[in-house]
Design a protein around this motif. Structure first.
Motif, PDB file in Angstrom:
ATOM      1  N   SER A 276      32.494  16.603 -76.363  1.00  0.00           N
ATOM      2  CA  SER A 276      32.612  16.326 -74.917  1.00  0.00           C
ATOM      3  C   SER A 276      31.408  15.572 -74.385  1.00  0.00           C
ATOM      4  O   SER A 276      31.067  15.711 -73.210  1.00  0.00           O
ATOM      5  CB  SER A 276      32.692  17.615 -74.097  1.00  0.00           C
ATOM      6  OG  SER A 276      33.951  18.152 -74.166  1.00  0.00           O
ATOM      7  N   SER A 277      30.747  14.815 -75.231  1.00  0.00           N
ATOM      8  CA  SER A 277      29.546  14.136 -74.746  1.00  0.00           C
ATOM      9  C   SER A 277      29.413  12.735 -75.339  1.00  0.00           C
ATOM     10  O   SER A 277      29.256  12.576 -76.547  1.00  0.00           O
ATOM     11  CB  SER A 277      28.315  14.975 -75.107  1.00  0.00           C
ATOM     12  OG  SER A 277      27.148  14.227 -74.951  1.00  0.00           O
ATOM     13  N   SER A 278      29.488  11.727 -74.472  1.00  0.00           N
ATOM     14  CA  SER A 278      29.300  10.346 -74.947  1.00  0.00           C
ATOM     15  C   SER A 278      27.885  10.180 -75.500  1.00  0.00           C
ATOM     16  O   SER A 278      27.665   9.436 -76.452  1.00  0.00           O
ATOM     17  CB  SER A 278      29.471   9.340 -73.814  1.00  0.00           C
ATOM     18  OG  SER A 278      30.730   9.403 -73.254  1.00  0.00           O
ATOM     19  N   THR A 315      37.350   9.241 -67.789  1.00  0.00           N
ATOM     20  CA  THR A 315      36.929   9.955 -66.583  1.00  0.00           C
ATOM     21  C   THR A 315      37.582   9.333 -65.348  1.00  0.00           C
ATOM     22  O   THR A 315      37.992  10.028 -64.418  1.00  0.00           O
ATOM     23  CB  THR A 315      35.390   9.903 -66.468  1.00  0.00           C
ATOM     24  OG1 THR A 315      34.852  10.382 -67.703  1.00  0.00           O
ATOM     25  CG2 THR A 315      34.879  10.738 -65.332  1.00  0.00           C
ATOM     26  N   GLY A 355      26.541  10.495 -69.634  1.00  0.00           N
ATOM     27  CA  GLY A 355      27.649  10.871 -70.504  1.00  0.00           C
ATOM     28  C   GLY A 355      27.438  12.237 -71.126  1.00  0.00           C
ATOM     29  O   GLY A 355      27.205  12.364 -72.320  1.00  0.00           O
ATOM     30  N   VAL A 356      27.490  13.258 -70.292  1.00  0.00           N
ATOM     31  CA  VAL A 356      27.300  14.631 -70.791  1.00  0.00           C
ATOM     32  C   VAL A 356      28.507  15.470 -70.389  1.00  0.00           C
ATOM     33  O   VAL A 356      29.266  15.063 -69.510  1.00  0.00           O
ATOM     34  CB  VAL A 356      25.997  15.262 -70.232  1.00  0.00           C
ATOM     35  CG1 VAL A 356      24.776  14.562 -70.769  1.00  0.00           C
ATOM     36  CG2 VAL A 356      26.005  15.247 -68.714  1.00  0.00           C
ATOM     37  N   ILE A 359      30.500  16.104 -66.463  1.00  0.00           N
ATOM     38  CA  ILE A 359      29.999  15.305 -65.340  1.00  0.00           C
ATOM     39  C   ILE A 359      31.149  14.714 -64.520  1.00  0.00           C
ATOM     40  O   ILE A 359      31.024  14.494 -63.318  1.00  0.00           O
ATOM     41  CB  ILE A 359      29.029  14.195 -65.843  1.00  0.00           C
ATOM     42  CG1 ILE A 359      28.070  13.770 -64.731  1.00  0.00           C
ATOM     43  CG2 ILE A 359      29.754  12.981 -66.347  1.00  0.00           C
ATOM     44  CD1 ILE A 359      27.034  14.769 -64.403  1.00  0.00           C
ATOM     45  N   GLY A 360      32.285  14.485 -65.173  1.00  0.00           N
ATOM     46  CA  GLY A 360      33.429  13.893 -64.475  1.00  0.00           C
ATOM     47  C   GLY A 360      33.905  14.756 -63.314  1.00  0.00           C
ATOM     48  O   GLY A 360      34.362  14.246 -62.287  1.00  0.00           O
ATOM     49  N   ASP A 389      37.953  17.374 -70.327  1.00  0.00           N
ATOM     50  CA  ASP A 389      36.648  16.755 -70.591  1.00  0.00           C
ATOM     51  C   ASP A 389      36.628  16.195 -72.020  1.00  0.00           C
ATOM     52  O   ASP A 389      36.176  15.070 -72.276  1.00  0.00           O
ATOM     53  CB  ASP A 389      35.551  17.815 -70.409  1.00  0.00           C
ATOM     54  CG  ASP A 389      34.150  17.219 -70.354  1.00  0.00           C
ATOM     55  OD1 ASP A 389      34.046  15.980 -70.300  1.00  0.00           O
ATOM     56  OD2 ASP A 389      33.174  17.993 -70.351  1.00  0.00           O
ATOM     57  N   ARG A 392      38.850  13.068 -72.082  1.00  0.00           N
ATOM     58  CA  ARG A 392      38.319  11.866 -71.424  1.00  0.00           C
ATOM     59  C   ARG A 392      37.115  11.302 -72.166  1.00  0.00           C
ATOM     60  O   ARG A 392      36.905  10.080 -72.204  1.00  0.00           O
ATOM     61  CB  ARG A 392      38.038  12.090 -69.941  1.00  0.00           C
ATOM     62  CG  ARG A 392      37.166  13.235 -69.573  1.00  0.00           C
ATOM     63  CD  ARG A 392      37.141  13.451 -68.061  1.00  0.00           C
ATOM     64  NE  ARG A 392      35.996  14.267 -67.727  1.00  0.00           N
ATOM     65  CZ  ARG A 392      36.055  15.471 -67.194  1.00  0.00           C
ATOM     66  NH1 ARG A 392      37.210  15.992 -66.864  1.00  0.00           N
ATOM     67  NH2 ARG A 392      34.956  16.150 -66.943  1.00  0.00           N
ATOM     68  N   THR A 393      36.328  12.166 -72.818  1.00  0.00           N
ATOM     69  CA  THR A 393      35.177  11.650 -73.570  1.00  0.00           C
ATOM     70  C   THR A 393      35.654  10.767 -74.729  1.00  0.00           C
ATOM     71  O   THR A 393      35.058   9.717 -75.011  1.00  0.00           O
ATOM     72  CB  THR A 393      34.321  12.816 -74.111  1.00  0.00           C
ATOM     73  OG1 THR A 393      34.054  13.716 -73.041  1.00  0.00           O
ATOM     74  CG2 THR A 393      33.008  12.323 -74.682  1.00  0.00           C
ATOM     75  N   ASN A 396      36.473   7.540 -73.219  1.00  0.00           N
ATOM     76  CA  ASN A 396      35.258   6.855 -72.753  1.00  0.00           C
ATOM     77  C   ASN A 396      34.560   6.087 -73.875  1.00  0.00           C
ATOM     78  O   ASN A 396      34.224   4.909 -73.723  1.00  0.00           O
ATOM     79  CB  ASN A 396      34.263   7.875 -72.175  1.00  0.00           C
ATOM     80  CG  ASN A 396      34.746   8.479 -70.863  1.00  0.00           C
ATOM     81  OD1 ASN A 396      35.730   8.026 -70.294  1.00  0.00           O
ATOM     82  ND2 ASN A 396      34.068   9.512 -70.385  1.00  0.00           N
TER      83      ASN A 396
HETATM   84  N1  ASP Z   1      31.945  14.244 -70.810  1.00  0.00           N
HETATM   85  C1  ASP Z   1      32.196  12.869 -70.446  1.00  0.00           C
HETATM   86  C2  ASP Z   1      31.383  11.945 -71.334  1.00  0.00           C
HETATM   87  O1  ASP Z   1      30.395  12.360 -71.913  1.00  0.00           O
HETATM   88  C3  ASP Z   1      31.916  12.577 -69.033  1.00  0.00           C
HETATM   89  C4  ASP Z   1      32.843  13.358 -68.141  1.00  0.00           C
HETATM   90  O2  ASP Z   1      32.546  14.503 -67.821  1.00  0.00           O
HETATM   91  O3  ASP Z   1      33.893  12.826 -67.768  1.00  0.00           O
HETATM   92  O4  ASP Z   1      31.722  10.794 -71.467  1.00  0.00           O
END
Ligand code: ASP
Length: 425
Positions: A276-278, A315, A355-356, A359-360, A389, A392-393, A396
């Protein structure tokens, strides 16, 4: 997995996929044990995040210095930002369109709604606290300039790190060869060592992924999932549609076969999904994009870290669908002007959001505020936040790499690997 690997030798990415599948199946069965092994997953994420700052700095400074031509750097910058803005705006628009036609918010029982607002009141308060700290757009622009680059590194502030590294790289090209060479040699060494470290850490990836997914699966509220099934399906479905239409078009324009891309990139997708973290996915993304997809270091080292912060297509889709969902549950009608506001706000809100994980949902509150929708609505989506999450990561990071391939191709910086060209498949 190790035992299985001995009986039936598997490639690392097959092992990672297996870790994901086993984690999802065994997590709920293991129950507390799955939660007890979660630290293995957290340690694994820490190992990757540990690499990201030195890797990005060293490779971006070397990349900028060896690009030499400032005009080329400017062009790459403009193309990247242009791509990111268009992709993000398209993604929000698609999310809005899907939700407006499929109506995720209709039919939610009044009692269920009241219970959810009650259950998650604490979480909502925490989110509201976080959003109060959000700077304005002009603040954000000023803050891209780090007063202290070491602080930027300590806080993993990518926009500041990128800003400093590019200026550092450009300045290196302006000093004598005799002075420049030792600095570049040193940074090249740092870069190479970090890439080796990524590969070492990846050896434990199947276990890390297993631990992360097992814990999520064990803790997941399946009841909430059922209540919000329509909303979850519409959000993930729209992401899938975006993945199988927009990115393949970008790849085809760049001359790369989407199937080749998927075959070499799915490891990164699984990884983004599990962590879940870019940001945590960035070291692996850099390595795969350069070594397996042929993007030059000069382009990848700029486009990918920038994308981890600025480009969040998944996101954006989530924000489009969620805004309509929450508005529908509260019985608020969104007009054309409101929808345009969502596109603009969601696009801008994603810039500067790191990108953590999670955050979205924080940036969603900005969109809701802009439209005057009660922020308590966040409580309605919190229960399924984790699964959304993760999804979407995955979208992303794929968007970042699709952009890197397109920019690299248009700048003559893509060394198409054997079998990657469209004609070859
Ligand atoms: N967790 C997503 C990311 O790291 C950001 C989000 O919370 O949408 O890209």
């Amino acid at each position: 997995m190790a035992l299985l690997g001995r009986i039936w030798p598997m490639k690392l990415h097959t092992q990672i996929l297996l870790g994901l599948i086993l984690g999802a199946i065994l997590g709920p069965l293991l129950g507390d044990l799955a939660i007890a092994i979660k630290p293995i997953g957290d340690a694994f994420i820490n190992l990757l995040v540990m690499i990201v700052v030195p890797l990005v700095m060293a490779s971006l400074i070397v990349g900028t210095a060896s690009l030499g031509d400032l005009r080329k750097l400017g062009r790459i910058g403009l193309k990247t930002v242009g791509f990111y803005l268009v992709a993000t705006a398209l993604a929000v628009a698609l999310g809005l369109a899907a939700a407006q036609t499929l109506n995720p918010g209709t039919g939610l029982d009044e009692d269920v709604k009241a219970a959810m607002l009650e259950d998650y009141a604490g979480v909502t308060a925490e989110q509201l606290e976080r959003v109060r700290e959000r700077p304005s757009i002009s603040d954000l622009l000023v803050r891209i300039i780090p007063r202290n680059p070491f602080r930027a590194m300590a806080e993993t502030n990518f926009l500041q790190i990128i800003f400093f590294s590019i200026l550092f790289g450009v300045s290196l090209t302006l000093i004598s060869e005799e002075r420049r060479k030792p600095v570049l040699d040193f940074l090249n060494g740092v870069n190479d060592a970090m890439i080796v470290l990524v590969k070492l850490v990846m050896k434990v990836a199947p276990y890390g992924v297993f631990a992360l997914i097992a814990a999520v699966a064990a803790q997941f509220g399946y009841g909430v999932l059922l209540t919000l099934l329509k909303y979850v399906l519409i959000t993930i479905g729209t992401m899938v549609v975006f993945m199988v239409t927009f990115y393949p078009v970008c790849l085809r324009i760049s001359g790369m076969s989407p199937l080749f891309f998927l075959k070499h990139y799915y490891e990164v997708i699984i990884f983004a999904f599990s962590t879940s973290s870019s940001n945590a996915t960035l070291p692996l993304n850099l390595q795969v994009s350069e070594e397996e997809l042929g993007v030059s270091n000069e382009v990848a080292s700029f486009v990918l870290p920038l994308g981890a912060t600025v480009n969040m297509n998944g996101t954006a889709i989530y924000q489009g669908v969620s805004t309509v969902f929450i508005a529908q549950v509260f019985g608020i009608d969104l007009g054309a002007a409101d929808l345009l506001t969502v596109v603009l706000t969601a696009t801008l809100a994603s810039i500067g959001a790191a990108g953590v994980p999670g955050i979205g949902m924080v940036t969603l509150t900005i969109v809701l505020t802009q439209l005057g929708i009660p922020l308590e609505g966040i409580a309605l989506v919190v229960g399924v936040e984790r699964i959304l999450d993760m999804s979407r990561t995955a979208v992303n990071v794929t968007g970042d790499t699709a952009c890197a391939i397109w920019v690299a191709k248009s700048e003559g910086e893509l060394e198409m690997p054997a079998g990657a060209a469209i004609a070859a498949t």
